[in-house]
Write a protein that holds these residues in place. Sequence first.
Motif, mmCIF file in Angstrom:
data_model
loop_
_atom_site.group_PDB
_atom_site.id
_atom_site.type_symbol
_atom_site.label_atom_id
_atom_site.label_comp_id
_atom_site.label_asym_id
_atom_site.label_seq_id
_atom_site.Cartn_x
_atom_site.Cartn_y
_atom_site.Cartn_z
ATOM 1 N N PHE A 7 -88.597 17.590 -38.026
ATOM 2 C CA PHE A 7 -87.500 18.544 -38.150
ATOM 3 C C PHE A 7 -88.013 19.859 -38.739
ATOM 4 O O PHE A 7 -88.830 19.856 -39.659
ATOM 5 C CB PHE A 7 -86.414 17.955 -39.045
ATOM 6 N N VAL A 8 -87.495 20.972 -38.216
ATOM 7 C CA VAL A 8 -87.847 22.295 -38.730
ATOM 8 C C VAL A 8 -86.615 22.982 -39.318
ATOM 9 O O VAL A 8 -86.606 23.377 -40.483
ATOM 10 C CB VAL A 8 -88.462 23.179 -37.626
ATOM 11 N N ALA A 9 -85.570 23.133 -38.510
ATOM 12 C CA ALA A 9 -84.373 23.849 -38.955
ATOM 13 C C ALA A 9 -83.213 23.479 -38.044
ATOM 14 O O ALA A 9 -83.413 23.067 -36.906
ATOM 15 C CB ALA A 9 -84.589 25.358 -38.941
ATOM 16 N N SER B 67 -79.851 24.283 -42.212
ATOM 17 C CA SER B 67 -80.698 23.360 -42.956
ATOM 18 C C SER B 67 -82.142 23.620 -42.564
ATOM 19 O O SER B 67 -82.423 23.932 -41.396
ATOM 20 C CB SER B 67 -80.302 21.920 -42.629
ATOM 21 N N TYR B 68 -83.052 23.489 -43.529
ATOM 22 C CA TYR B 68 -84.465 23.764 -43.283
ATOM 23 C C TYR B 68 -85.336 22.659 -43.875
ATOM 24 O O TYR B 68 -85.020 22.088 -44.925
ATOM 25 C CB TYR B 68 -84.882 25.094 -43.922
ATOM 26 N N ALA B 69 -86.445 22.420 -43.215
ATOM 27 C CA ALA B 69 -87.466 21.564 -43.812
ATOM 28 C C ALA B 69 -88.093 22.305 -44.989
ATOM 29 O O ALA B 69 -88.202 23.529 -44.969
ATOM 30 C CB ALA B 69 -88.532 21.226 -42.773
ATOM 31 N N THR C 250 -77.616 17.818 -38.138
ATOM 32 C CA THR C 250 -78.385 16.701 -38.662
ATOM 33 C C THR C 250 -79.864 17.017 -38.572
ATOM 34 O O THR C 250 -80.281 17.838 -37.740
ATOM 35 C CB THR C 250 -78.081 15.398 -37.896
ATOM 36 N N ILE C 251 -80.656 16.381 -39.435
ATOM 37 C CA ILE C 251 -82.102 16.581 -39.388
ATOM 38 C C ILE C 251 -82.795 15.439 -38.647
ATOM 39 O O ILE C 251 -84.015 15.429 -38.531
ATOM 40 C CB ILE C 251 -82.686 16.729 -40.808
ATOM 41 N N ILE C 252 -82.021 14.497 -38.149
ATOM 42 C CA ILE C 252 -82.578 13.303 -37.513
ATOM 43 C C ILE C 252 -82.740 13.539 -36.013
ATOM 44 O O ILE C 252 -81.752 13.824 -35.324
ATOM 45 C CB ILE C 252 -81.666 12.088 -37.751
#
Length: 121
Positions: free
Chosen positions: A46-48, A58-60, A102-104
């Motif tokens: 995940f990056v963003a 959301s960001y890594a 989501t970051i998934i």
Amino acid sequence: VQLQASGGGLVQAGGSLRLSCEASGRTFSSYAVGWFRQAPGKEREFVAAINWSGGSTSYADSVKGRFTISRDNAKNTVYLQMNSLKPEDTAVYYCAVSSRLTIIPTGYGYWGQGTLVTVSS
């Protein structure tokens, strides 16, 4: 939804690139969009991500403060501005859409073809 990622290329460390993810389909503005990357021999990470309105992102941790995700729903496009690039940012970058932020990776149902970013030291 079909996605077209572009903007990748070769850049020196410390430089900048802006990636674009253009979508087809009238419902693009109802989707969250995420950027992921995959380096050779590594898993996709995940990056963003940005929600449907652009009001939530959301960001890594690895890119926080250097990358900025934004969207223009009138143009069906999401952008990833990448500044202060590092050699470890080298990867194929993919955009994808989801019904929620989501970051998934498995939470994203449609993926673009990817664009290669190479950062030289």
